[in-house]
Scaffold this motif. Structure first.
Motif, PDB file in Angstrom:
ATOM      1  N   ASN A  14     -21.969  38.006  32.363  1.00  0.00           N
ATOM      2  CA  ASN A  14     -21.133  36.954  31.365  1.00  0.00           C
ATOM      3  C   ASN A  14     -22.015  36.473  30.424  1.00  0.00           C
ATOM      4  O   ASN A  14     -21.395  36.439  29.211  1.00  0.00           O
ATOM      5  CB  ASN A  14     -20.487  35.838  32.360  1.00  0.00           C
ATOM      6  N   ARG A  15     -23.308  35.926  30.661  1.00  0.00           N
ATOM      7  CA  ARG A  15     -24.071  35.387  29.691  1.00  0.00           C
ATOM      8  C   ARG A  15     -24.359  36.683  28.388  1.00  0.00           C
ATOM      9  O   ARG A  15     -24.334  36.340  27.444  1.00  0.00           O
ATOM     10  CB  ARG A  15     -25.533  34.972  30.230  1.00  0.00           C
ATOM     11  N   THR A  16     -24.677  37.819  29.070  1.00  0.00           N
ATOM     12  CA  THR A  16     -24.998  38.945  28.122  1.00  0.00           C
ATOM     13  C   THR A  16     -23.677  39.278  27.530  1.00  0.00           C
ATOM     14  O   THR A  16     -23.777  39.595  26.182  1.00  0.00           O
ATOM     15  CB  THR A  16     -25.276  40.334  28.793  1.00  0.00           C
ATOM     16  N   LEU A  17     -22.276  39.203  28.097  1.00  0.00           N
ATOM     17  CA  LEU A  17     -21.165  39.442  27.224  1.00  0.00           C
ATOM     18  C   LEU A  17     -21.089  38.418  26.158  1.00  0.00           C
ATOM     19  O   LEU A  17     -20.464  38.763  25.061  1.00  0.00           O
ATOM     20  CB  LEU A  17     -20.101  39.515  28.435  1.00  0.00           C
ATOM     21  N   GLN A  18     -21.173  37.239  26.498  1.00  0.00           N
ATOM     22  CA  GLN A  18     -21.044  36.242  25.182  1.00  0.00           C
ATOM     23  C   GLN A  18     -22.000  36.430  24.115  1.00  0.00           C
ATOM     24  O   GLN A  18     -21.501  36.470  23.107  1.00  0.00           O
ATOM     25  CB  GLN A  18     -21.253  34.630  26.004  1.00  0.00           C
ATOM     26  N   THR A  19     -23.019  36.659  24.497  1.00  0.00           N
ATOM     27  CA  THR A  19     -24.473  36.693  23.248  1.00  0.00           C
ATOM     28  C   THR A  19     -24.187  37.907  22.601  1.00  0.00           C
ATOM     29  O   THR A  19     -24.585  38.108  21.486  1.00  0.00           O
ATOM     30  CB  THR A  19     -25.783  36.387  23.711  1.00  0.00           C
ATOM     31  N   GLU A  20     -23.932  39.112  23.100  1.00  0.00           N
ATOM     32  CA  GLU A  20     -24.020  40.223  22.551  1.00  0.00           C
ATOM     33  C   GLU A  20     -22.772  40.725  22.108  1.00  0.00           C
ATOM     34  O   GLU A  20     -22.481  41.857  21.216  1.00  0.00           O
ATOM     35  CB  GLU A  20     -24.601  41.412  23.506  1.00  0.00           C
ATOM     36  N   TRP A  21     -21.667  40.123  22.695  1.00  0.00           N
ATOM     37  CA  TRP A  21     -20.281  40.670  22.235  1.00  0.00           C
ATOM     38  C   TRP A  21     -19.372  39.580  21.595  1.00  0.00           C
ATOM     39  O   TRP A  21     -19.041  39.753  20.337  1.00  0.00           O
ATOM     40  CB  TRP A  21     -19.518  41.498  23.425  1.00  0.00           C
ATOM     41  N   ALA A  22     -19.237  38.385  22.378  1.00  0.00           N
ATOM     42  CA  ALA A  22     -18.029  37.729  22.144  1.00  0.00           C
ATOM     43  C   ALA A  22     -18.525  36.908  21.054  1.00  0.00           C
ATOM     44  O   ALA A  22     -17.710  36.579  20.039  1.00  0.00           O
ATOM     45  CB  ALA A  22     -18.005  36.674  23.215  1.00  0.00           C
ATOM     46  N   TYR A  23     -19.806  36.310  20.807  1.00  0.00           N
ATOM     47  CA  TYR A  23     -20.107  35.358  19.790  1.00  0.00           C
ATOM     48  C   TYR A  23     -20.954  35.858  18.846  1.00  0.00           C
ATOM     49  O   TYR A  23     -21.606  35.093  17.877  1.00  0.00           O
ATOM     50  CB  TYR A  23     -20.868  34.050  20.730  1.00  0.00           C
ATOM     51  N   ARG A  24     -21.351  37.342  18.781  1.00  0.00           N
ATOM     52  CA  ARG A  24     -22.318  37.877  17.931  1.00  0.00           C
ATOM     53  C   ARG A  24     -21.593  38.042  16.443  1.00  0.00           C
ATOM     54  O   ARG A  24     -22.377  37.996  15.512  1.00  0.00           O
ATOM     55  CB  ARG A  24     -22.571  39.267  18.515  1.00  0.00           C
ATOM     56  N   GLN A  25     -20.410  38.050  16.393  1.00  0.00           N
ATOM     57  CA  GLN A  25     -19.671  38.104  14.932  1.00  0.00           C
ATOM     58  C   GLN A  25     -18.554  37.333  15.087  1.00  0.00           C
ATOM     59  O   GLN A  25     -17.859  37.132  16.062  1.00  0.00           O
ATOM     60  CB  GLN A  25     -19.803  39.499  14.758  1.00  0.00           C
ATOM     61  N   VAL A  26     -18.141  37.079  14.094  1.00  0.00           N
ATOM     62  CA  VAL A  26     -16.780  36.454  13.818  1.00  0.00           C
ATOM     63  C   VAL A  26     -15.501  37.393  14.012  1.00  0.00           C
ATOM     64  O   VAL A  26     -15.481  38.403  12.903  1.00  0.00           O
ATOM     65  CB  VAL A  26     -16.731  35.517  12.441  1.00  0.00           C
ATOM     66  N   PHE A  27     -14.600  37.396  14.699  1.00  0.00           N
ATOM     67  CA  PHE A  27     -13.499  38.228  14.752  1.00  0.00           C
ATOM     68  C   PHE A  27     -12.417  37.528  13.944  1.00  0.00           C
ATOM     69  O   PHE A  27     -12.183  36.420  14.237  1.00  0.00           O
ATOM     70  CB  PHE A  27     -13.030  38.514  16.233  1.00  0.00           C
ATOM     71  N   PRO A  28     -11.426  38.555  13.304  1.00  0.00           N
ATOM     72  CA  PRO A  28     -10.539  37.782  12.475  1.00  0.00           C
ATOM     73  C   PRO A  28      -9.293  37.505  13.488  1.00  0.00           C
ATOM     74  O   PRO A  28      -8.451  36.421  13.092  1.00  0.00           O
ATOM     75  CB  PRO A  28      -9.838  38.893  11.611  1.00  0.00           C
ATOM     76  N   ASP A  29      -9.206  38.020  14.586  1.00  0.00           N
ATOM     77  CA  ASP A  29      -8.095  37.753  15.501  1.00  0.00           C
ATOM     78  C   ASP A  29      -8.443  38.123  17.057  1.00  0.00           C
ATOM     79  O   ASP A  29      -9.545  39.026  17.185  1.00  0.00           O
ATOM     80  CB  ASP A  29      -6.782  38.134  15.264  1.00  0.00           C
ATOM     81  N   ASN A  30      -7.547  37.785  17.944  1.00  0.00           N
ATOM     82  CA  ASN A  30      -7.747  38.203  19.341  1.00  0.00           C
ATOM     83  C   ASN A  30      -7.643  39.729  19.523  1.00  0.00           C
ATOM     84  O   ASN A  30      -8.507  40.282  20.217  1.00  0.00           O
ATOM     85  CB  ASN A  30      -7.133  37.500  20.290  1.00  0.00           C
ATOM     86  N   PRO A  31      -6.866  40.410  18.893  1.00  0.00           N
ATOM     87  CA  PRO A  31      -6.777  41.741  18.988  1.00  0.00           C
ATOM     88  C   PRO A  31      -7.833  42.498  18.484  1.00  0.00           C
ATOM     89  O   PRO A  31      -8.472  43.656  19.161  1.00  0.00           O
ATOM     90  CB  PRO A  31      -5.644  42.152  18.054  1.00  0.00           C
ATOM     91  N   ALA A  32      -8.254  42.212  17.440  1.00  0.00           N
ATOM     92  CA  ALA A  32      -9.617  42.654  17.037  1.00  0.00           C
ATOM     93  C   ALA A  32     -10.799  42.643  18.046  1.00  0.00           C
ATOM     94  O   ALA A  32     -11.625  43.528  18.215  1.00  0.00           O
ATOM     95  CB  ALA A  32     -10.126  42.133  15.554  1.00  0.00           C
ATOM     96  N   ARG A  33     -10.881  41.408  18.439  1.00  0.00           N
ATOM     97  CA  ARG A  33     -12.004  41.066  19.516  1.00  0.00           C
ATOM     98  C   ARG A  33     -11.844  42.015  20.905  1.00  0.00           C
ATOM     99  O   ARG A  33     -12.612  42.811  21.393  1.00  0.00           O
ATOM    100  CB  ARG A  33     -11.826  39.519  19.855  1.00  0.00           C
ATOM    101  N   THR A  34     -10.772  42.250  21.296  1.00  0.00           N
ATOM    102  CA  THR A  34     -10.263  42.995  22.320  1.00  0.00           C
ATOM    103  C   THR A  34     -10.452  44.351  21.923  1.00  0.00           C
ATOM    104  O   THR A  34     -11.227  45.084  22.839  1.00  0.00           O
ATOM    105  CB  THR A  34      -8.566  42.703  22.830  1.00  0.00           C
ATOM    106  N   ALA A  35     -10.254  44.991  20.924  1.00  0.00           N
ATOM    107  CA  ALA A  35     -10.699  46.049  20.262  1.00  0.00           C
ATOM    108  C   ALA A  35     -12.077  46.490  20.541  1.00  0.00           C
ATOM    109  O   ALA A  35     -12.528  47.555  20.715  1.00  0.00           O
ATOM    110  CB  ALA A  35      -9.953  46.745  19.138  1.00  0.00           C
ATOM    111  N   ALA A  36     -12.970  45.674  19.902  1.00  0.00           N
ATOM    112  CA  ALA A  36     -14.541  45.608  20.257  1.00  0.00           C
ATOM    113  C   ALA A  36     -15.248  45.616  21.471  1.00  0.00           C
ATOM    114  O   ALA A  36     -16.085  46.283  21.656  1.00  0.00           O
ATOM    115  CB  ALA A  36     -15.130  44.581  19.260  1.00  0.00           C
ATOM    116  N   LEU A  37     -14.210  45.146  22.503  1.00  0.00           N
ATOM    117  CA  LEU A  37     -14.718  45.056  23.814  1.00  0.00           C
ATOM    118  C   LEU A  37     -15.104  46.410  24.376  1.00  0.00           C
ATOM    119  O   LEU A  37     -16.097  46.679  25.107  1.00  0.00           O
ATOM    120  CB  LEU A  37     -13.723  44.363  24.867  1.00  0.00           C
ATOM    121  N   ALA A  38     -14.227  47.597  24.199  1.00  0.00           N
ATOM    122  CA  ALA A  38     -14.418  48.799  24.852  1.00  0.00           C
ATOM    123  C   ALA A  38     -15.417  49.490  24.173  1.00  0.00           C
ATOM    124  O   ALA A  38     -16.370  50.263  25.117  1.00  0.00           O
ATOM    125  CB  ALA A  38     -13.089  49.636  24.484  1.00  0.00           C
ATOM    126  N   THR A  39     -15.654  49.180  22.718  1.00  0.00           N
ATOM    127  CA  THR A  39     -16.935  49.943  22.289  1.00  0.00           C
ATOM    128  C   THR A  39     -18.277  49.211  22.836  1.00  0.00           C
ATOM    129  O   THR A  39     -19.189  50.096  23.112  1.00  0.00           O
ATOM    130  CB  THR A  39     -16.924  49.651  20.757  1.00  0.00           C
TER     131      THR A  39
END
Length: 66
Positions: A14-39
């Motif tokens: 969870n910590r890695t997920l937060q630092t390397e994906w969730a908070y690494r960049q600003v996403f314009p909306d939740n669908p964009a954040r969700t799309a980036a998760l698979a990658t």
């Protein structure tokens, strides 16, 4: 509800997920954040070096289909 070492693994992921994906960049909306998760998950499992695996990605632990 699980053993402490299992909870520790989840907490570390969870910590890695937060630092390397969730908070690494600003996403314009939740669908964009969700799309980036698979990658990111693909990168995490197939390319990212893991110290517990001597610098190898988790995919290296699986057996190749024969």
């Amino acid at each position: 509800p699980h053993c402490p070492w299992q909870n520790g693994k989840v907490e570390r992921f969870n910590r890695t997920l937060q630092t390397e994906w969730a908070y690494r960049q600003v996403f314009p909306d939740n669908p964009a954040r969700t799309a980036a998760l698979a990658t990111w998950l693909d990168h995490y499992n197939t390319e990212r070096a893991h110290t517990a695996l001597d610098g190898h990605p988790p995919i290296s632990r699986t057996q190749s289909p024969t």
